[in-house]
Design a protein around this motif. Structure first.
Motif, PDB file in Angstrom:
ATOM      1  N   CYS A  61      -3.487  -3.834   3.358  1.00  0.00           N
ATOM      2  CA  CYS A  61      -3.197  -2.913   4.464  1.00  0.00           C
ATOM      3  C   CYS A  61      -2.826  -3.681   5.736  1.00  0.00           C
ATOM      4  O   CYS A  61      -1.947  -3.258   6.490  1.00  0.00           O
ATOM      5  N   ILE A 135      -4.211  14.467   2.464  1.00  0.00           N
ATOM      6  CA  ILE A 135      -4.163  13.648   3.680  1.00  0.00           C
ATOM      7  C   ILE A 135      -5.440  12.833   3.824  1.00  0.00           C
ATOM      8  O   ILE A 135      -5.401  11.636   4.148  1.00  0.00           O
ATOM      9  N   ASN A 138      -5.422   9.779   1.538  1.00  0.00           N
ATOM     10  CA  ASN A 138      -4.551   8.702   2.008  1.00  0.00           C
ATOM     11  C   ASN A 138      -5.122   8.007   3.242  1.00  0.00           C
ATOM     12  O   ASN A 138      -4.970   6.789   3.388  1.00  0.00           O
ATOM     13  N   CYS A 139      -5.785   8.756   4.110  1.00  0.00           N
ATOM     14  CA  CYS A 139      -6.402   8.148   5.290  1.00  0.00           C
ATOM     15  C   CYS A 139      -7.607   7.290   4.905  1.00  0.00           C
ATOM     16  O   CYS A 139      -7.854   6.232   5.513  1.00  0.00           O
ATOM     17  N   GLU A 140      -8.350   7.735   3.913  1.00  0.00           N
ATOM     18  CA  GLU A 140      -9.524   6.975   3.465  1.00  0.00           C
ATOM     19  C   GLU A 140      -9.135   5.786   2.590  1.00  0.00           C
ATOM     20  O   GLU A 140      -9.913   4.842   2.443  1.00  0.00           O
ATOM     21  N   PRO A 142      -5.940   3.695   2.684  1.00  0.00           N
ATOM     22  CA  PRO A 142      -4.601   3.290   3.141  1.00  0.00           C
ATOM     23  C   PRO A 142      -3.942   2.274   2.215  1.00  0.00           C
ATOM     24  O   PRO A 142      -2.717   2.159   2.198  1.00  0.00           O
ATOM     25  N   TRP A 145      -1.193   3.791  -0.174  1.00  0.00           N
ATOM     26  CA  TRP A 145       0.181   3.903   0.324  1.00  0.00           C
ATOM     27  C   TRP A 145       0.843   2.528   0.349  1.00  0.00           C
ATOM     28  O   TRP A 145       2.020   2.379  -0.020  1.00  0.00           O
ATOM     29  N   LEU A 202       3.415  11.613   6.694  1.00  0.00           N
ATOM     30  CA  LEU A 202       2.252  10.795   6.356  1.00  0.00           C
ATOM     31  C   LEU A 202       2.353   9.403   6.981  1.00  0.00           C
ATOM     32  O   LEU A 202       1.332   8.822   7.372  1.00  0.00           O
ATOM     33  N   ASP A 203       3.558   8.867   7.106  1.00  0.00           N
ATOM     34  CA  ASP A 203       3.734   7.583   7.800  1.00  0.00           C
ATOM     35  C   ASP A 203       3.188   7.667   9.223  1.00  0.00           C
ATOM     36  O   ASP A 203       2.499   6.766   9.701  1.00  0.00           O
ATOM     37  N   LEU A 206      -0.783   8.132   9.155  1.00  0.00           N
ATOM     38  CA  LEU A 206      -1.519   6.904   8.844  1.00  0.00           C
ATOM     39  C   LEU A 206      -1.438   5.883   9.982  1.00  0.00           C
ATOM     40  O   LEU A 206      -2.332   5.047  10.134  1.00  0.00           O
ATOM     41  N   GLU A 209      -4.552   7.598  14.961  1.00  0.00           N
ATOM     42  CA  GLU A 209      -5.991   7.831  14.772  1.00  0.00           C
ATOM     43  C   GLU A 209      -6.459   8.952  15.685  1.00  0.00           C
ATOM     44  O   GLU A 209      -5.759   9.335  16.631  1.00  0.00           O
ATOM     45  N   ARG A 213      -3.832  11.659  15.403  1.00  0.00           N
ATOM     46  CA  ARG A 213      -3.685  11.917  13.960  1.00  0.00           C
ATOM     47  C   ARG A 213      -3.834  13.402  13.679  1.00  0.00           C
ATOM     48  O   ARG A 213      -3.039  13.977  12.905  1.00  0.00           O
TER      49      ARG A 213
END
Length: 238
Positions: A61, A135, A138-140, A142, A145, A202-203, A206, A209, A213
């Motif tokens: 990441c 969502i 994907n946030c939890e 990263p 992605w 989503l870009d 992510l 914050e 977000r």
């Protein structure tokens, strides 16, 4: 006199039997100890693998897959490179193992997001029910992605394409429920557009914050609602 050796042999027999029994007991004890130690070694190994995968996720990441190295992953995990190589031969093997685990979790999450009962909800609530878990995942995670779109590993690329195809089918099924008169070509086109909008948003999600977000998430839902709602209100998708 000839009976004397027989008597000696008879006297030695219990001692020999005792030694044999002691050796057997010792071997049995060693085997039992080995069996007891095996689960502990396995548990330690599993913990070490989890530690290395967590470290790899952080490095991927932070730097991207291409710039990551096994040395950087080992440093992140606070272990020596030699320890890392006991479990993974190279960076690609780590990425594949991590990717497989994340893909498994993603598929489980998609199953929860697209529950049949969600189709009975009004469109705004349906969007919440589907988008929120996707969502959040994907946030939890990263690294998911980063690996799916930045590793270039053939196996992961294929898995990503299969996951995309599965998502496209799920979205088409939802649209078919709300727009039963839509043609297959129209449903496919609109489903592809929905996924394209989601990925672009989503870009941004992510990369932000907190309140920012949350604002992007709200904007995404607004865009999809305004895009899909007129189609649901008419018999055909145009």
């Amino acid at each position: 006199m000839p009976e004397r050796p027989q008597a000696e042999n008879a006297a030695k027999a219990p001692k020999a039997a005792k030694k044999t029994a002691e050796k057997t007991t010792e071997k049995t004890a060693k085997k039992a100890a080995g069996k007891a130690a095996a689960p502990r070694r396995q548990a330690r190994g599993e913990r070490r693998i989890a530690q290395l995968l967590d470290a790899a996720a952080s490095v991927f990441c932070r730097t991207g897959y291409a710039a990551a190295s096994t040395n950087a992953i080992a440093r992140e995990a606070e272990v020596s490179p030699g320890t890392l190589y006991q479990f993974f031969p190279n960076k690609e093997a780590i990425a594949i193992h991590l990717g497989d685990e994340l893909l498994r979790r993603a598929r489980d999450m998609h199953g929860q997001a697209f529950l049949p009962e969600n189709l009975d909800k009004p469109l705004p609530e349906l969007l919440d029910a589907v988008l929120d878990p996707v969502i959040a995942f994907n946030c939890e995670n990263p690294a998911f992605w980063a690996l799916m779109h930045g590793s270039g590993i053939p196996g992961i690329t294929q898995e990503r394409e299969e996951l995309h195809a599965g998502l496209l089918t799920r979205v088409q099924d939802v649209l078919r429920t709300f727009c039963p008169d839509g043609s297959p070509e129209e449903l496919t086109r609109v489903s592809g557009m929905i996924l394209g909008i989601f990925k672009a948003a989503l870009d941004l999600i992510l990369a932000s914050e907190g309140a920012e977000r949350a604002a992007y998430v709200t904007e995404l839902k607004t865009v999809l609602l305004r895009y899909v709602e007129p189609m649901v209100a008419i018999p055909h998708l145009h």
